[in-house]
Design an enzyme around this catalytic site. Structure first.
Site, PDB file in Angstrom:
ATOM      1  CB  SER A  87     -34.549  23.035  -1.411  1.00 10.79           C
ATOM      2  OG  SER A  87     -34.242  24.248  -0.782  1.00 10.79           O
ATOM      3  CB  SER A 187     -39.442  33.005   0.225  1.00 10.19           C
ATOM      4  OG  SER A 187     -39.360  33.336   1.603  1.00 10.19           O
ATOM      5  N   GLY A 326     -31.685  20.443  -4.182  1.00 10.10           N
ATOM      6  CA  GLY A 326     -31.391  20.976  -2.864  1.00 10.10           C
ATOM      7  C   GLY A 326     -29.960  21.433  -2.715  1.00 10.10           C
TER       8      GLY A 326
END
Length: 371
Positions: A87, A187, A326
């Site tokens: 991420s 999300s 991440g």
């Protein structure tokens, strides 16, 4: 993808695997680095197959590694290893999105419907700003997929997913909350939508725009967006996922896989050095004007710690560190910088799923920033 996904996987399984051997493979250059190496060793021993980190500050650059690059061997973790950064991709995507805002090519208050007609139910009520800050209420696609430790997870290892396929899976479910903007709920789907919006606004993929606007200008020579390529270029540790087969849980090599399942939410591959340089450039105003960097650091909901593709944590010494973390299932990473760019720290881990490393890594980041 979001780092806390790994914590959920870890919490639901108990692996019957041996702890990976650990060793201090990078000798601290000064006595004040000894504590960092010791904490990194502890994380590798408890929660990882291998680990590496880089710290940049007024004393220079320090790199440490621990554990092994490949399970069952004594192969050292490469000091300049490439890894899937999950991420942290979102911070790159958010930066490009805000650059387009600065250029007047889109607005933070533009709706999803205006850019992607008919793609998201009630898209006329959801804004670009809400996608960036995870306050849109658009469901996450990740829970619709089979995940470890189910053996079926491996069935899709080489599958190419389109962003639209994953978005469709998500929006087949009701919104996670109403109205948009009223709450925070992470999300990954929101960033797939941003990737599509970038393409509509520029005529080029989000990957091409990241390369053109960030990777090349900053000289991030070891950062790439692989698309559908399963390989990790350059030296790298092996990554593993926990799979339950025949009543036994074991780690399966998942180094190579088709990263299209992560797309704009988490496909990027990088190094500790490149991520530290990126975060320093971002916080230093080299990529965005001050008003948009300020917007990036403004929480999406009151009291939150996530803005527009950027999160933060307050350290024990009162210094706030900005960055992201991440989770790419077989790889986990954290990259943070102080506002004044005096210190950057990036940590990467190939987890063994025996323990959730979050608390230990937070302590390591705190020490790297404060000591």
């Amino acid at each position: 993808m979001k780092r806390t996904h790994l914590a959920l996987v870890t919490a639901t399984i108990a692996l019957a695997v041996m702890a990976a051997p650990t060793a201090a493979l990078a000798t601290p250059r000064a006595a004040d680095r000894t504590g960092l190496q010791e904490q990194l060793d502890g994380i590798a021993a408890d929660s990882g197959v291998g680990a590496l980190m880089e710290v940049r500050d007024a004393d220079g650059i320090w790199r440490g590694t621990s554990g092994v690059a490949k399970q069952g061997t004594s192969q050292a973790v490469p000091e300049h290893a490439h890894f899937r950064a999950g991420s942290i991709t979102k911070t790159f995507v958010a930066t490009v999105t805000l650059q387009l805002v600065d250029e007047g090519r889109l607005r933070l208050d533009d709706t999803v419907e205006a850019w992607l007609p008919g793609v998201v139910p009630n898209g006329d009520r959801i804004t670009v700003r809400q996608l960036l800050s995870h306050t849109s209420g658009v469901p996450d696609y990740l829970p619709t997929l089979t995940m470890p430790p189910a053996p079926q997870f491996l069935d899709n290892r080489w599958r190419t997913w389109t962003a639209q396929e994953l978005i469709d899976r998500a929006v087949a479910n009701p919104p996670t909350f109403e109205p948009p903007g009223s709450r925070y709920k992470y999300s990954n789907t929101g960033y797939l939508l941003l990737g599509q919006i970038i393409k509509e606004a520029t005529g080029r993929s989000y990957g091409k725009e990241i390369e053109r606007r960030i990777i090349r200008p900053l000289g991030l020579h070891h950062t790439s967006l692989p698309g559908t390529s399963p390989r990790i270029p350059g030296p790298h540790p092996y990554g593993y996922v926990p799979i339950l087969e025949g009543g036994t849980m074991h780690l399966v090599d998942y180094t190579q896989m088709n990263p299209s399942v992560m797309g704009a939410s988490g496909e990027i591959i990088s190094t500790t050095s490149d991520l530290n340089r990126f975060m320093a450039a971002l916080l230093g105003g080299r990529l965005l004007p001050d008003h948009l960097l300020d917007a990036m650091k403004t929480p999406g909901v009151e009291g939150g710690s996530y803005g527009l593709g950027l999160k933060w944590q307050d350290t024990s010494c009162g210094i706030r560190a900005y960055g992201n973390d991440g989770d790419a299932v077989a790889y986990e990473s954290w990259s943070f910088s102080t506002q004044d760019q005096h210190r950057q720290v990036t940590v990467a881990l190939t987890p063994n799923f025996r323990r959730d490393p979050e608390g230990a890594v937070d302590a390591l980041l705190d020490k790297a920033i404060c000591d």
